[in-house]
Design a protein around this motif. Structure first.
Motif, short mmCIF file in Angstrom:
data_model
loop_
_atom_site.label_atom_id
_atom_site.label_comp_id
_atom_site.label_asym_id
_atom_site.label_seq_id
_atom_site.Cartn_x
_atom_site.Cartn_y
_atom_site.Cartn_z
N PRO A 66 47.38 46.67 56.09
CA PRO A 66 47.17 45.16 55.87
C PRO A 66 45.56 45.05 55.80
O PRO A 66 45.23 43.81 55.54
N GLN A 67 44.75 46.11 56.10
CA GLN A 67 43.26 45.96 56.08
C GLN A 67 42.95 46.14 54.82
O GLN A 67 41.52 46.01 54.33
N LEU A 68 43.61 46.66 53.52
CA LEU A 68 43.34 46.82 52.40
C LEU A 68 43.79 45.56 51.30
O LEU A 68 44.86 45.29 51.55
N LYS A 69 43.02 45.06 50.72
CA LYS A 69 43.27 44.46 49.27
C LYS A 69 43.20 45.25 47.97
O LYS A 69 42.02 45.63 47.91
N THR A 70 44.07 45.27 47.17
CA THR A 70 43.77 46.12 46.15
C THR A 70 43.62 45.25 44.91
O THR A 70 44.11 44.15 44.76
N MET A 71 43.01 45.81 44.00
CA MET A 71 42.89 45.38 42.54
C MET A 71 43.19 46.42 41.49
O MET A 71 42.62 47.63 41.31
#
Length: 214
Positions: A66-71
């Motif tokens: 949950p600490q990562l936001k991916t592109m």
């Protein structure tokens, strides 16, 4: 917030790293799923069969943190290079498309005398074929439902289905709309088969580009 850039062989991650560094963003390169711990992850995915599954598994790993936001987003990674799943989710905005699962279905569709040309695609991997005659379509039926299959860009062969799509546009150009956040740009690409295919921003709209933007 740190930006993590995947160290891919085509240097997409490196180019983003350099651009972000010039703007004084906190940025780092990574080549292992163990490295990004928090922040934004830029993952350039490739549709070559040798790496596509590997890249999708990397995105699965990042998605549970949950600490990562991916592109791209995890949902975008799921439908990446999966035209059948893209059709399921976006049939209302994709040109009319037929997925034919048996030779009988395919021959019955040909008997309706659909408007030509028809665009033929495989669900995974690059490669698009333009079927200009009903004989071209019948030839694909024989190949798709045999042990030979139909070969795509990377030498893979697909069997047991046909993905036929209504032709949209003109025979010389492809229209693409790229969206980043609330910004977008429309591009026109030449279909010439060589290494210097021109990609230019669309400045003046015509009937084709107006239709694409809608």
């Amino acid at each position: 917030m740190k930006l993590w850039c995947y160290e891919d062989s085509h240097n997409w991650g490196l180019h983003l790293f350099e651009a972000a560094s010039k703007r004084n963003h906190q940025v780092a390169m990574f080549d292992s799923i163990k490295q990004p711990d928090s922040g934004n992850v830029f993952m350039h995915m490739h549709n070559h069969p040798a790496v596509r599954i590997h890249h999708k598994r990397m995105m699965q790993h990042f998605a549970v943190n949950p600490q990562l936001k991916t592109m791209p987003s995890y949902r975008e990674s799921v439908i990446f290079d999966d035209k059948l799943e893209q059709l399921r989710q976006f049939a209302n905005v994709i040109p009319p498309t037929m997925v034919l699962r048996t030779p009988t279905m395919a021959r019955e569709f040909i008997d309706t005398e659909p408007t030509l040309p028809i665009i033929s695609k495989s669900s995974e991997g690059g490669g698009v074929r333009t079927l200009r005659t009903y004989d071209d379509m019948r030839r694909e039926v024989k190949l798709a439902f045999s042990d030979l299959g139909i070969k795509n860009k990377y030498g893979q062969r697909f069997h047991s289905y046909l993905y036929w799509q209504t032709f949209v546009g003109d025979p010389e150009h492809v229209i693409r709309v790229a969206c980043v956040g609330s910004n977008s740009i429309m591009l026109k690409r030449s279909k010439r088969i060589n290494m210097d295919r021109k990609i230019t921003p669309v400045a003046e709209h015509d009937e084709q580009t107006t239709s694409a933007s809608e």
